[in-house]
Design an enzyme around this catalytic site. Structure first.
Site, short mmCIF file in Angstrom:
data_model
loop_
_atom_site.label_atom_id
_atom_site.label_comp_id
_atom_site.label_asym_id
_atom_site.label_seq_id
_atom_site.Cartn_x
_atom_site.Cartn_y
_atom_site.Cartn_z
N THR A 161 61.53 91.57 32.53
CA THR A 161 62.59 91.79 31.53
C THR A 161 62.75 90.60 30.58
O THR A 161 63.58 90.61 29.69
CB THR A 161 63.93 92.09 32.22
OG1 THR A 161 64.25 91.01 33.10
CG2 THR A 161 63.86 93.38 33.02
N TYR A 197 57.70 70.77 35.75
CA TYR A 197 57.17 71.97 35.09
C TYR A 197 55.66 71.82 34.91
O TYR A 197 54.90 72.76 35.21
CB TYR A 197 57.88 72.21 33.75
CG TYR A 197 57.37 73.47 33.07
CD1 TYR A 197 57.59 74.72 33.65
CD2 TYR A 197 56.65 73.40 31.88
CE1 TYR A 197 57.09 75.88 33.05
CE2 TYR A 197 56.16 74.54 31.27
CZ TYR A 197 56.38 75.78 31.86
OH TYR A 197 55.89 76.92 31.27
N LYS A 244 52.84 74.19 36.82
CA LYS A 244 51.84 74.99 36.12
C LYS A 244 50.41 74.51 36.45
O LYS A 244 49.47 75.30 36.36
CB LYS A 244 52.10 74.99 34.62
CG LYS A 244 53.36 75.79 34.25
CD LYS A 244 53.29 77.24 34.70
CE LYS A 244 54.36 78.11 34.11
NZ LYS A 244 54.34 79.50 34.62
N PRO A 289 49.40 79.58 27.87
CA PRO A 289 49.92 79.47 26.50
C PRO A 289 50.56 78.10 26.23
O PRO A 289 51.17 77.49 27.11
CB PRO A 289 50.99 80.57 26.42
CG PRO A 289 50.90 81.34 27.70
CD PRO A 289 50.25 80.45 28.70
N GLY A 290 50.45 77.68 24.99
CA GLY A 290 51.19 76.51 24.51
C GLY A 290 52.52 76.99 23.95
O GLY A 290 53.26 77.72 24.60
N THR A 318 60.18 82.10 22.38
CA THR A 318 60.84 83.07 23.28
C THR A 318 62.14 82.42 23.73
O THR A 318 62.52 81.35 23.25
CB THR A 318 59.98 83.34 24.53
OG1 THR A 318 59.83 82.10 25.24
CG2 THR A 318 58.61 83.91 24.20
N PHE A 339 62.33 80.92 26.37
CA PHE A 339 61.89 79.81 27.24
C PHE A 339 62.71 78.53 27.01
O PHE A 339 63.20 77.92 27.95
CB PHE A 339 60.39 79.55 26.98
CG PHE A 339 59.83 78.34 27.67
CD1 PHE A 339 59.39 78.40 28.98
CD2 PHE A 339 59.74 77.11 27.01
CE1 PHE A 339 58.87 77.28 29.62
CE2 PHE A 339 59.23 75.99 27.64
CZ PHE A 339 58.79 76.07 28.94
C1 8X3 Z 1 55.48 76.39 27.73
C2 8X3 Z 1 54.70 75.45 26.91
O1 8X3 Z 1 54.58 73.09 25.90
O2 8X3 Z 1 56.78 73.96 26.38
O3 8X3 Z 1 54.83 76.73 28.90
O4 8X3 Z 1 55.37 73.28 28.16
S1 8X3 Z 1 55.40 73.89 26.86
#
Ligand code: 8X3
Length: 256
Positions: free
Chosen positions: A17, A155, A159, A185-186, A190, A192
Site C-alpha cells: 500500500t 539503513y 540494504k 533504486p537511488g 515517494t 520515503f
Molecule cells: C533510498 C535511496 O539514497 O535515500 O533507498 O538512501 S537513499
C-alpha cells in the site's frame, strides 16, 4: 522476432500500500497476474484491491510481528498458494542524524522491517518455490546498500544485507530454477523521505527539490522487466538512478 516474455501467475507484494507497492501491484495486475496484497492497514489494503482489475488476496499484518506473519502466510488460500513472484518491498529508513545522535529504537526498527521481515517471509515462501521448481524473489534494495553516506548508518547496512542475502540465496538455489533479483533504486520521489523525517514535510521536500528524481512507476518498470524475462534469465542486481543523480568524491578531513 518477438522476444518471449514470462507472466508470473501469482505475485505477493509486501508493503503493497506504499508508493512502490501500489505501482508494482498495478503493473502486474494489468499484465494478468493474480495478486496477494500485504499491508498493515485494512482500509488501505481494501482500497488497493478495489482498484485492481485482478483476483486479489488480502494480507493484513504488521510485518514486524513474527507470529502474525507466520499465521497469515500459512492461511493463504489454496488458489493463491503457489506464489511464483515474491516482491519483498516493505522497508524504509528512520532518521538521518549522525550515528552518534540517532535513536536505538529507530535502528532496531530498520533492521526489523528491512531485514528480519524479509528473511521471515522468504523462509515461508521459498520451500514452495523450490518444491515446484518455479519462482522468483525480487528484493527491493537500495543504492544505500552499495554506497555509504552521512546519516545512512543502519539503513545503508540494512540494504547491504538485502543485497548480500539475495546473492547468497542464488548460491543455494542453484539447480532449483528459482530466480533472485536485488533491485537497487537511488533517489525516487515517494513518501520515503516523509517517513524518514517523521512527517517533517519541508525536510522531505528538500530531498527532491529542483531536480528530477525517479518515480515509483520507473521502479515498477524495472521490477516488471526483471520478472517478465524468460525463466532461464536471472538479473542478479539492478542499480537504478535518475540521470540527475551521480557520484561525488570521498570526504577528506583537513587539519588546521
Ligand atoms: C533510498 C535511496 O539514497 O535515500 O533507498 O538512501 S537513499
Amino acid at each position: 522476432m518477438k522476444y518471449a516474455r514470462y507472466t508470473p501467475e501469482i505475485v505477493l507484494i509486501t508493503g503493497a500500500t506504499g508508493d512502490f507497492g501500489k505501482s508494482f501491484a498495478h503493473r502486474f495486475a494489468q499484465n494478468g497476474s493474480k495478486l496477494i496484497i500485504h499491508g498493515r492497514n485494512q482500509d488501505k489494503v481494501d482500497a488497493l484491491c478495489a482498484e485492481l482489475d485482478a483476483p486479489c488476496h488480502k494480507l493484513v499484518f504488521d510485518i514486524t510481528d513474527k507470529q502474525a506473519t507466520i499465521d497469515s502466510i500459512k492461511a493463504i488460500p489454496a488458489e493463491f498458494q503457489a506464489v511464483d513472484l515474491l516482491i519483498n518491498n516493505a522497508g524504509g529508513a528512520l532518521g538521518q542524524d549522525k550515528a552518534q545522535d540517532s535513536e536505538l529504537d529507530d535502528w532496531e526498527t530498520m533492521i526489523e522491517i528491512n531485514d528480519k521481515a524479509l528473511v521471515r517471509i522468504t523462509s515461508l515462501i521459498l520451500p514452495g518455490m523450490t518444491k515446484r521448481k518455479k519462482g522468483h524473489i525480487i528484493n527491493i534494495g537500495s543504492t544505500a546498500g552499495n554506497y555509504p553516506y552521512p546519516g545512512g548508518h543502519v539503513y545503508c547496512a540494512a540494504k547491504a544485507f538485502t543485497k548480500q542475502f539475495s546473492l547468497s540465496l542464488r548460491a543455494d538455489l542453484a539447480g532449483t530454477n528459482v530466480r533472485v533479483t536485488n533491485i537497487e533504486p537511488g533517489m525516487v520521489e515517494t513518501q520515503f523521505s516523509t517517513v524518514r523525517f517523521k512527517g517533517d514535510q519541508a525536510k522531505a521536500d528538500a530531498v527532491y527539490a529542483n531536480t528530477t528524481p525517479l518515480t515509483a512507476e520507473d521502479v515498477a518498470e524495472s521490477v516488471f522487466w526483471a520478472a517478465t524475462l524468460p525463466p532461464h534469465f536471472n538479473i542478479n542486481r539492478l542499480e537504478l538512478m535518475p540521470t540527475t543523480q551521480s557520484f561525488g568524491p570521498f570526504a577528506v578531513e583537513r587539519h588546521g
